[in-house]
Design an enzyme around this catalytic site. Structure first.
Site, PDB file in Angstrom:
ATOM      1  N   CYS A   1      21.331  41.446  -9.770  1.00  0.00           N
ATOM      2  CA  CYS A   1      22.506  41.586 -10.606  1.00  0.00           C
ATOM      3  C   CYS A   1      22.607  42.640 -11.373  1.00  0.00           C
ATOM      4  O   CYS A   1      23.727  42.861 -12.095  1.00  0.00           O
ATOM      5  CB  CYS A   1      22.076  40.219 -11.724  1.00  0.00           C
ATOM      6  SG  CYS A   1      20.681  40.532 -12.542  1.00  0.00           S
TER       7      CYS A   1
ATOM      8  N   CYS B   1      23.298  37.371  -8.978  1.00  0.00           N
ATOM      9  CA  CYS B   1      22.163  38.018  -8.189  1.00  0.00           C
ATOM     10  C   CYS B   1      22.020  37.907  -6.779  1.00  0.00           C
ATOM     11  O   CYS B   1      21.075  38.023  -5.964  1.00  0.00           O
ATOM     12  CB  CYS B   1      20.785  37.049  -8.671  1.00  0.00           C
ATOM     13  SG  CYS B   1      20.761  36.949 -10.467  1.00  0.00           S
TER      14      CYS B   1
ATOM     15  N   LYS C   1      12.065  29.986 -12.855  1.00  0.00           N
ATOM     16  CA  LYS C   1      12.992  30.439 -13.838  1.00  0.00           C
ATOM     17  C   LYS C   1      14.077  29.734 -13.970  1.00  0.00           C
ATOM     18  O   LYS C   1      14.955  29.169 -13.178  1.00  0.00           O
ATOM     19  CB  LYS C   1      13.533  31.736 -13.019  1.00  0.00           C
ATOM     20  CG  LYS C   1      14.664  32.716 -14.017  1.00  0.00           C
ATOM     21  CD  LYS C   1      14.951  34.122 -13.164  1.00  0.00           C
ATOM     22  CE  LYS C   1      15.836  34.730 -14.079  1.00  0.00           C
ATOM     23  NZ  LYS C   1      15.975  36.144 -13.551  1.00  0.00           N
TER      24      LYS C   1
ATOM     25  N   ARG D   1      24.853  31.100 -13.805  1.00  0.00           N
ATOM     26  CA  ARG D   1      23.709  31.255 -12.774  1.00  0.00           C
ATOM     27  C   ARG D   1      23.062  29.662 -12.296  1.00  0.00           C
ATOM     28  O   ARG D   1      21.993  30.020 -11.846  1.00  0.00           O
ATOM     29  CB  ARG D   1      22.604  32.254 -13.258  1.00  0.00           C
ATOM     30  CG  ARG D   1      22.999  33.407 -13.527  1.00  0.00           C
ATOM     31  CD  ARG D   1      21.914  34.437 -13.304  1.00  0.00           C
ATOM     32  NE  ARG D   1      21.865  35.693 -13.972  1.00  0.00           N
ATOM     33  CZ  ARG D   1      22.823  36.786 -13.789  1.00  0.00           C
ATOM     34  NH1 ARG D   1      23.689  36.627 -13.093  1.00  0.00           N
ATOM     35  NH2 ARG D   1      22.556  37.853 -14.816  1.00  0.00           N
TER      36      ARG D   1
ATOM     37  N   GLU E   1       8.971  24.547  -6.835  1.00  0.00           N
ATOM     38  CA  GLU E   1       9.250  26.059  -6.633  1.00  0.00           C
ATOM     39  C   GLU E   1       8.125  26.564  -6.430  1.00  0.00           C
ATOM     40  O   GLU E   1       7.779  27.675  -5.591  1.00  0.00           O
ATOM     41  CB  GLU E   1       9.943  26.408  -7.838  1.00  0.00           C
ATOM     42  CG  GLU E   1      11.475  26.096  -7.993  1.00  0.00           C
ATOM     43  CD  GLU E   1      12.385  26.957  -7.031  1.00  0.00           C
ATOM     44  OE1 GLU E   1      11.823  27.589  -6.152  1.00  0.00           O
ATOM     45  OE2 GLU E   1      13.727  26.784  -6.814  1.00  0.00           O
TER      46      GLU E   1
ATOM     47  N   LYS F   1       9.425  30.968 -16.764  1.00  0.00           N
ATOM     48  CA  LYS F   1      10.463  31.967 -17.688  1.00  0.00           C
ATOM     49  C   LYS F   1      11.665  31.229 -17.969  1.00  0.00           C
ATOM     50  O   LYS F   1      12.091  30.378 -17.228  1.00  0.00           O
ATOM     51  CB  LYS F   1      10.754  33.184 -16.682  1.00  0.00           C
ATOM     52  CG  LYS F   1      11.780  34.195 -17.453  1.00  0.00           C
ATOM     53  CD  LYS F   1      12.399  35.090 -16.524  1.00  0.00           C
ATOM     54  CE  LYS F   1      13.487  35.756 -16.936  1.00  0.00           C
ATOM     55  NZ  LYS F   1      14.117  36.705 -16.242  1.00  0.00           N
TER      56      LYS F   1
ATOM     57  N   TYR G   1       8.188  41.977 -24.630  1.00  0.00           N
ATOM     58  CA  TYR G   1       8.690  43.240 -25.468  1.00  0.00           C
ATOM     59  C   TYR G   1       7.834  43.514 -26.533  1.00  0.00           C
ATOM     60  O   TYR G   1       7.961  44.703 -27.013  1.00  0.00           O
ATOM     61  CB  TYR G   1      10.228  43.125 -25.677  1.00  0.00           C
ATOM     62  CG  TYR G   1      10.991  42.656 -24.418  1.00  0.00           C
ATOM     63  CD1 TYR G   1      11.415  43.747 -23.455  1.00  0.00           C
ATOM     64  CD2 TYR G   1      11.485  41.443 -24.212  1.00  0.00           C
ATOM     65  CE1 TYR G   1      12.276  43.305 -22.579  1.00  0.00           C
ATOM     66  CE2 TYR G   1      12.095  41.096 -23.009  1.00  0.00           C
ATOM     67  CZ  TYR G   1      12.595  42.110 -22.253  1.00  0.00           C
ATOM     68  OH  TYR G   1      13.274  41.649 -21.126  1.00  0.00           O
TER      69      TYR G   1
END
Ligand code: PBG
Length: 325
Positions: A123, A131, A196, A218, A234, A249, A314
């Site tokens: 992406c 993506c 995700k 998406r 998954e 996520k 982060y």
């Protein structure tokens, strides 16, 4: 006079010494992975507006930043690339001279003991921001897999310890594993973005990486936030396809999913404390509405309590500093 109390849970909360003896969950710098955005050029550190404290770094600056993380006891960085050029098939993603490949090699050269994980997705490299490859408005699964395998090889060649596919195409772990093995990269691990969700919490990241879809959304590949049984499906598929670590996520609104995954699998589980989660805390802290340090450490602890072994965040460097005090 109240009835005599035998049961007093407060006895175990009377001092920090006793509280530390009965603490069930621990957060350590070794649990953290620090994401970085890398760009071409040199001497560049561009601030990202919606993510205060995070920068787009040229390779030289990324090496310095990786050194800071290593010094703080953080075992790994996760690299995202912002390329020079984009096209419909994201072909610059496999360019050995692009920022991710160069940064990987430079970081491994300077800090060999720091693990380098590369995000694997098209992406940031496609002009349409999706993506995968597109035909008649649809994102094609199997055609995308071939491209991803080539990109994975280029990351492995530049020295990545671990590849982290974040595209959510079906079957990509198997295809990437086979491609890596065929090229003798049998030791390159795969950390799969197994679960995700199609989340609005990725907003600041898409600004940072210039990867917003130019049309549509998406939801035909990322998961519906309403589903948790599907998350287990998954995860099971990715493990069958030889994923080494599975990821959930975003992190905070999905702690129940992390818990469910933890209980279902024996592999290490990672969770991604995403850009929107980071931005919310930063914004409130800037206004003086929240104590940033306390809130961040409480949030990260909640992810570990939910069952995550590893947290991509982060806040990694700040948290590692706070933990060392
Ligand atoms: C690429 C990718 C995204 C994130 C990680 N890898 C963006 C997306 O899927 O739109 C989000 C990370 C974050 O928000 O911090 N596919």
């Amino acid at each position: 006079m109240i009835a005599h109390l035998h049961q007093r849970p407060r006895r175990l909360r009377t001092s920090e010494a006793i509280r530390s003896m009965v603490r069930e969950t621990h957060l350590r710098p070794e649990d953290l992975i620090s994401p970085m955005f890398v760009i071409n050029g040199s001497g560049i550190a561009e601030p990202i507006n919606s993510m205060p404290g995070v920068f787009r770094l040229s390779v030289d600056k990324a090496v310095t930043e990786a050194g800071v993380a290593a010094e703080l006891g953080i075992p790994a960085v996760l690299l995202f690339g912002i390329p020079e050029r984009k096209d419909a098939r994201g072909s610059s993603a496999r360019d050995e001279n692009e920022a991710v490949q160069k940064a990987t090699a430079a970081i491994k050269d300077r800090y060999p003991s720091l693990a380098v994980i590369t995000d694997l997705c098209l992406c940031e490299y496609t002009d349409h921001g999706h993506c995968g490859v597109i035909e008649k408005g649809k994102i094609l699964n199997d055609e995308t897999l071939e491209l991803l395998a080539d990109v994975a090889i280029s990351h492995a060649r530049s020295g990545a310890d671990m590849i982290a596919p974040s595209d959510m195409m079906d079957g990509r772990v198997a295809v990437i594993r086979a491609a890596l093995d065929a090229d003798s990269f049998t030791e390159t691990a795969i950390m799969a973005y197994a679960v995700k969700y199609a989340s609005a919490f990725y907003g600041p990241f898409r600004d940072a990486a210039g990867s917003s879809p130019q049309f549509g959304c998406r939801r035909s590949y990322q998961m519906d936030p309403a589903n948790v049984r599907e998350a287990l499906r998954e995860v099971v598929l990715d493990i069958k396809e030889a994923a080494d670590i599975v990821m959930t996520k975003p992190a905070l609104s999905y702690l129940d999913v992390t818990r469910a995954v933890r209980e279902a699998v024996k592999l290490p589980v990672a969770t991604y404390n995403v850009s929107g989660e980071y931005a919310m805390v930063k914004a409130a802290a800037e206004k003086g509405w929240l104590d940033e340090e306390k809130v961040v450490l409480e949030q990260l602890l909640s992810m570990k309590r939910a069952g995550a072994d590893l947290i991509i965040t982060y806040h990694a460097k700040d948290a590692a500093r706070w933990l060392q005090q």
